[in-house]
Motif scaffolding. Structure first.
Motif, PDB file in Angstrom:
ATOM      1  N   ILE A  81      35.607  30.488  40.696  1.00  0.00           N
ATOM      2  CA  ILE A  81      34.570  29.499  41.014  1.00  0.00           C
ATOM      3  C   ILE A  81      35.164  28.097  41.001  1.00  0.00           C
ATOM      4  N   ALA A  82      35.985  27.788  39.988  1.00  0.00           N
ATOM      5  CA  ALA A  82      36.592  26.459  39.882  1.00  0.00           C
ATOM      6  C   ALA A  82      37.539  26.178  41.047  1.00  0.00           C
ATOM      7  N   ASP A  83      38.266  27.193  41.501  1.00  0.00           N
ATOM      8  CA  ASP A  83      39.211  27.023  42.610  1.00  0.00           C
ATOM      9  C   ASP A  83      38.553  27.163  43.980  1.00  0.00           C
ATOM     10  N   HIS A  84      37.228  27.348  44.002  1.00  0.00           N
ATOM     11  CA  HIS A  84      36.467  27.492  45.251  1.00  0.00           C
ATOM     12  C   HIS A  84      36.993  28.640  46.110  1.00  0.00           C
ATOM     13  N   ARG A  85      37.379  29.723  45.463  1.00  0.00           N
ATOM     14  CA  ARG A  85      37.797  30.929  46.188  1.00  0.00           C
ATOM     15  C   ARG A  85      36.571  31.820  46.346  1.00  0.00           C
ATOM     16  N   ASP A  86      35.821  31.522  47.401  1.00  0.00           N
ATOM     17  CA  ASP A  86      34.553  32.210  47.605  1.00  0.00           C
ATOM     18  C   ASP A  86      34.713  33.712  47.811  1.00  0.00           C
ATOM     19  N   SER A  87      35.789  34.136  48.473  1.00  0.00           N
ATOM     20  CA  SER A  87      35.968  35.576  48.702  1.00  0.00           C
ATOM     21  C   SER A  87      36.212  36.305  47.386  1.00  0.00           C
ATOM     22  N   ALA A  88      36.931  35.691  46.462  1.00  0.00           N
ATOM     23  CA  ALA A  88      37.166  36.309  45.155  1.00  0.00           C
ATOM     24  C   ALA A  88      35.876  36.361  44.349  1.00  0.00           C
ATOM     25  N   VAL A  89      35.086  35.302  44.413  1.00  0.00           N
ATOM     26  CA  VAL A  89      33.807  35.266  43.702  1.00  0.00           C
ATOM     27  C   VAL A  89      32.879  36.337  44.260  1.00  0.00           C
ATOM     28  N   THR A  90      32.837  36.450  45.583  1.00  0.00           N
ATOM     29  CA  THR A  90      32.002  37.469  46.211  1.00  0.00           C
ATOM     30  C   THR A  90      32.468  38.864  45.812  1.00  0.00           C
ATOM     31  N   PHE A  91      33.774  39.091  45.830  1.00  0.00           N
ATOM     32  CA  PHE A  91      34.312  40.395  45.435  1.00  0.00           C
ATOM     33  C   PHE A  91      33.933  40.728  43.991  1.00  0.00           C
ATOM     34  N   LEU A  92      34.101  39.767  43.083  1.00  0.00           N
ATOM     35  CA  LEU A  92      33.790  40.008  41.676  1.00  0.00           C
ATOM     36  C   LEU A  92      32.283  40.146  41.442  1.00  0.00           C
ATOM     37  N   GLY A  93      31.473  39.660  42.373  1.00  0.00           N
ATOM     38  CA  GLY A  93      30.027  39.839  42.272  1.00  0.00           C
ATOM     39  C   GLY A  93      29.540  41.130  42.903  1.00  0.00           C
ATOM     40  N   VAL A  94      30.230  41.604  43.935  1.00  0.00           N
ATOM     41  CA  VAL A  94      29.820  42.831  44.631  1.00  0.00           C
ATOM     42  C   VAL A  94      30.384  44.073  43.945  1.00  0.00           C
ATOM     43  N   LEU A  95      31.551  43.962  43.320  1.00  0.00           N
ATOM     44  CA  LEU A  95      32.183  45.099  42.661  1.00  0.00           C
ATOM     45  C   LEU A  95      31.257  45.800  41.655  1.00  0.00           C
ATOM     46  N   PRO A  96      30.502  45.074  40.818  1.00  0.00           N
ATOM     47  CA  PRO A  96      29.579  45.766  39.905  1.00  0.00           C
ATOM     48  C   PRO A  96      28.519  46.574  40.649  1.00  0.00           C
ATOM     49  N   ALA A  97      28.032  46.047  41.758  1.00  0.00           N
ATOM     50  CA  ALA A  97      27.023  46.776  42.541  1.00  0.00           C
ATOM     51  C   ALA A  97      27.602  48.085  43.056  1.00  0.00           C
ATOM     52  N   ILE A  98      28.863  48.064  43.443  1.00  0.00           N
ATOM     53  CA  ILE A  98      29.517  49.286  43.923  1.00  0.00           C
ATOM     54  C   ILE A  98      29.614  50.301  42.788  1.00  0.00           C
ATOM     55  N   PHE A  99      30.039  49.859  41.610  1.00  0.00           N
ATOM     56  CA  PHE A  99      30.134  50.767  40.458  1.00  0.00           C
ATOM     57  C   PHE A  99      28.772  51.370  40.121  1.00  0.00           C
ATOM     58  N   ILE A 100      27.758  50.528  40.086  1.00  0.00           N
ATOM     59  CA  ILE A 100      26.417  51.008  39.731  1.00  0.00           C
ATOM     60  C   ILE A 100      25.889  51.955  40.804  1.00  0.00           C
TER      61      ILE A 100
END
Length: 190
Positions: A81-100
């Protein structure tokens, strides 16, 4: 299934904390992970006949792994988030949904194989309402977090699939009973 939900909630809890979501949405995955851990330990206690000492050691190990990974992913989320890496933030936000979501598939398999859904109606209803209200609460934040809503909406969608499976299996069961002249009991005392 339980391990996937445990890991998914650990990841989502880290994302929710790093993204600055409301306190209730941050604590919710932690509580769900805790109750999932209790279920995991119950499986080993009852099904595998583990001793109390072995179960407690497993609890400590899983809690320590959870805490370490949670802090690590939380820091990774904060850094992205601090480095404005939106793709990494999106990945880290979507990954839990995939696991669930993947955690639901063993339940779907059992439901299809046995042609019955053994989950309680009350649990499914609470799960659906929890997902709906959690998604609604995201709307009251400064900006709607679409990535966070994926986790809640995937749970709602997959629970609705379970409801449809439950209804269709009930129709098949009642149709079979009518066809073969079986009496359906409405209570265990009939």
């Amino acid at each position: 299934m339980l391990y996937l939900w445990f890991a998914g909630n650990m990841l989502y809890g880290a994302y929710a904390a790093a993204d600055g979501l409301y306190f209730g949405l941050v604590i919710q995955p932690q509580l769900f992970a805790f109750f999932t851990l209790l279920n995991i330990l119950q499986v080993y206690w009852y099904a595998h006949k583990w001793s109390m000492a072995k179960t407690l050691v497993a609890c400590v190990v899983l809690c320590a792994a959870y805490a370490g990974l949670h802090v690590g992913f939380w820091q990774a989320d904060l850094r992205a988030i601090a480095d404005h890496r939106d793709s990494a933030v999106t990945f880290l936000g979507v990954l839990p949904a995939i696991f669930i979501a993947v955690g639901f598939f063993p339940e779907f398999y059992v439901c299809i194989k046995e042609q019955s859904v053994e989950m309680s109606n009350f649990f499914i209803m609470l799960d659906i309402l929890g997902g709906v209200f959690s998604t609604i609460s995201l709307a009251f934040d400064h900006t709607f977090d679409y990535v966070a809503s994926i986790t809640y909406l995937i749970v709602v969608l997959l629970d609705i699939v379970l409801v449809f499976m439950k209804v269709s299996n009930a129709d098949i069961t009642s149709e079979t009973h009518v066809r073969y002249g079986m009496r359906m009991c409405s209570s265990p005392y009939d």
